[in-house]
Each structure stands twice: as C-alpha cells, then as structure tokens.
Design a protein around this motif. Structure first.
Motif, mmCIF file in Angstrom:
data_model
loop_
_atom_site.group_PDB
_atom_site.id
_atom_site.type_symbol
_atom_site.label_atom_id
_atom_site.label_comp_id
_atom_site.label_asym_id
_atom_site.label_seq_id
_atom_site.Cartn_x
_atom_site.Cartn_y
_atom_site.Cartn_z
ATOM 1 N N PHE A 25 29.127 40.319 30.632
ATOM 2 C CA PHE A 25 29.298 41.420 31.215
ATOM 3 C C PHE A 25 31.028 41.386 31.813
ATOM 4 O O PHE A 25 31.782 42.454 31.784
ATOM 5 N N PHE A 26 31.422 40.546 31.974
ATOM 6 C CA PHE A 26 32.775 40.156 32.646
ATOM 7 C C PHE A 26 33.602 39.203 31.644
ATOM 8 O O PHE A 26 34.226 38.187 31.992
ATOM 9 N N ASP A 27 33.468 39.404 30.301
ATOM 10 C CA ASP A 27 33.966 38.478 29.232
ATOM 11 C C ASP A 27 33.956 36.897 29.457
ATOM 12 O O ASP A 27 34.796 36.108 29.294
ATOM 13 N N ASN A 28 32.852 36.621 30.000
ATOM 14 C CA ASN A 28 32.404 35.415 30.093
ATOM 15 C C ASN A 28 32.959 34.313 31.346
ATOM 16 O O ASN A 28 32.949 33.187 31.196
ATOM 17 N N LEU A 56 22.176 39.253 31.348
ATOM 18 C CA LEU A 56 23.171 38.306 30.408
ATOM 19 C C LEU A 56 23.122 38.926 29.172
ATOM 20 O O LEU A 56 24.062 38.482 28.404
ATOM 21 N N LYS A 57 22.398 39.823 28.531
ATOM 22 C CA LYS A 57 22.442 40.383 27.580
ATOM 23 C C LYS A 57 23.548 41.666 27.345
ATOM 24 O O LYS A 57 24.132 41.949 26.349
ATOM 25 N N LEU A 58 24.109 42.099 28.501
ATOM 26 C CA LEU A 58 24.863 42.964 28.883
ATOM 27 C C LEU A 58 26.220 42.474 28.402
ATOM 28 O O LEU A 58 26.674 41.421 28.851
ATOM 29 N N ASN A 59 27.164 43.174 27.664
ATOM 30 C CA ASN A 59 28.436 42.657 27.488
ATOM 31 C C ASN A 59 29.508 43.697 27.632
ATOM 32 O O ASN A 59 29.367 44.742 28.305
ATOM 33 N N ASN A 102 31.049 46.078 25.888
ATOM 34 C CA ASN A 102 30.603 47.409 25.537
ATOM 35 C C ASN A 102 29.800 48.166 26.705
ATOM 36 O O ASN A 102 29.965 49.214 26.965
ATOM 37 N N ASP A 103 28.763 47.224 27.113
ATOM 38 C CA ASP A 103 28.044 47.949 28.139
ATOM 39 C C ASP A 103 28.957 48.288 29.473
ATOM 40 O O ASP A 103 28.587 49.197 30.088
ATOM 41 N N ARG A 104 29.542 47.128 29.787
ATOM 42 C CA ARG A 104 30.629 47.448 30.886
ATOM 43 C C ARG A 104 31.458 48.602 30.748
ATOM 44 O O ARG A 104 31.549 49.544 31.618
ATOM 45 N N ASN A 105 31.845 49.017 29.400
ATOM 46 C CA ASN A 105 32.775 50.061 29.206
ATOM 47 C C ASN A 105 32.170 51.353 29.306
ATOM 48 O O ASN A 105 32.531 52.592 29.562
ATOM 49 N N ILE A 116 40.419 50.396 34.219
ATOM 50 C CA ILE A 116 39.965 50.084 35.589
ATOM 51 C C ILE A 116 39.653 48.735 36.001
ATOM 52 O O ILE A 116 39.717 48.135 37.036
ATOM 53 N N TRP A 117 39.113 48.079 34.825
ATOM 54 C CA TRP A 117 38.378 46.513 35.026
ATOM 55 C C TRP A 117 39.454 45.424 35.353
ATOM 56 O O TRP A 117 39.442 44.558 35.804
ATOM 57 N N LYS A 118 40.824 45.831 35.183
ATOM 58 C CA LYS A 118 41.656 45.064 35.201
ATOM 59 C C LYS A 118 42.118 44.918 36.903
ATOM 60 O O LYS A 118 42.948 43.997 37.184
ATOM 61 N N PHE A 119 41.649 45.898 37.585
ATOM 62 C CA PHE A 119 41.884 45.890 38.924
ATOM 63 C C PHE A 119 40.546 45.402 39.722
ATOM 64 O O PHE A 119 40.434 45.887 41.068
ATOM 65 N N ILE A 120 39.553 44.885 39.036
ATOM 66 C CA ILE A 120 38.205 44.604 39.531
ATOM 67 C C ILE A 120 38.164 43.036 39.313
ATOM 68 O O ILE A 120 38.277 42.766 38.231
ATOM 69 N N GLN A 121 37.673 42.358 40.281
ATOM 70 C CA GLN A 121 37.544 41.029 40.327
ATOM 71 C C GLN A 121 36.210 40.621 40.793
ATOM 72 O O GLN A 121 35.812 40.460 41.889
ATOM 73 N N PRO A 122 35.263 40.281 39.884
ATOM 74 C CA PRO A 122 33.936 39.740 40.200
ATOM 75 C C PRO A 122 33.808 38.478 41.023
ATOM 76 O O PRO A 122 34.728 37.761 40.554
#
Length: 184
Positions: free
Chosen positions: A32-35, A65-68, A70-73, A108-114
C-alpha cells in the motif's frame, strides 16, 4: 522472559517489555505504501484470553497486504479532504502553501509518512479486527494521521491519531451513522 508468537502471514512477533499485550514484528514491506518497510504490532492481545486473535489478525493482514498503490489512490480524495479540513480550521500559514496547491489528489501521499502498522480488535460493538496505519503528515504535526481498515479490507476511518478505530467510537454514535464504517 520474553515470549514470541507466530503469524502465518508475517512470521515471528516478540512481546514488548513495557506493554505485555503488544507484540512486534520485524519490518515488513507494505505494498500500500510502495513496499516501504514498517513494523507491525499486534495490540491489546493476550493469547490466553483471545484464542482466535492470531487467525483473525492473519486474515486481516492477508487482506491488507493485497492492497497496493491503486487502492491507495482510491482514497486520495479522503486524505486530501482531511488535509484541507485541517488547514481551513487552523487558518492560513504560508508554510502550508504546497499542500493548498496540490492539483492531483494523489500527490497528497508525498506529504504523508507511514510510521507503523497496528492490528487490534475493536473493544466495542462487533469486536472485529482492524488494521491501523499510524502516519506523520506535513499538515498535522502534533496528532498525525491514521488510516484504519476493517478486517484489513476497506478503509473505515481516516483521522488524526486519537486512539479510536471508528468515528462511531470517537463520537459515541451508532455504527450506522459512521459514514465510512456503515459502508463496510
């Protein structure tokens, strides 16, 4: 003596010293977070009192863990809305200008850090398993952001990190009045 438990999905988790009902894995690649590799923690789990937790957590993790990407977008609009709602509430600050200038919501994901993934059982109502991703974000430095997926399948909450898995629990309202949870 530290204990260990075994997940069929993520392997060995070690019991925390400070919180004996927390069990931590090694870092795991999160599609989900590009591995990006994050630690997964089973929270509020006492093996002697919850015999089905590991199997249910494994199922939720397999789903998650199946979410990727595309699901995040697909949830970018909700993450962006969380950002803009917060910025509108606190008022203008020029350091937030890059956030306000986002054209494509997926940016927006550029501004989010898991930072970490938590797996826990909801303590109220249906007591299902939820996968919660704790994140830092550029717009809410104090409380960050959390993404919560019921059974690891579907986003049921996006909010600051307030300790609640659902809007229903956070605001003491019926599950059917919780917009995302009621769509599960």
């Amino acid at each position: 003596m530290r204990k260990e438990i075994i997940s069929k999905i993520i392997g060995r988790l070690k019991q925390e010293d400070r919180f004996p009902d927390w069990w931590k894995s090694e870092e795991i690649a999160i599609p989900f977070f590009d591995n990006e590799k994050l630690r997964i923690t089973f929270m509020d789990f006492e093996p002697e009192h919850d015999k089905t937790f590991i199997d249910e957590a494994d199922l939720a993790l397999a789903n998650f863990l199946k979410l990727n990407l595309n699901d995040r977008n697909l949830i970018s609009e909700l993450a962006y809305k969380n950002c803009i709602d917060f910025l509108d509430a606190v008022g203008f600050d020029e350091t937030d200008e890059a956030l306000r200038l986002i054209q494509n919501k997926n940016e927006i994901w550029k501004f989010i850090q898991p930072t970490e993934v938590y797996v826990t059982r909801r303590p109220y109502k249906e007591q299902d398993i939820y996968v919660q991703i704790a994140c830092e974000c550029d717009w809410e430095q104090e409380h960050g952001l959390q993404l919560v997926f019921r059974q690891g399948k579907k986003l049921t909450r996006i909010s600051d990190q307030d300790g609640h898995l659902t809007e229903a629990d956070a605001y003491n309202k019926p599950d059917e009045e919780d917009e995302l949870l009621s769509k599960f």
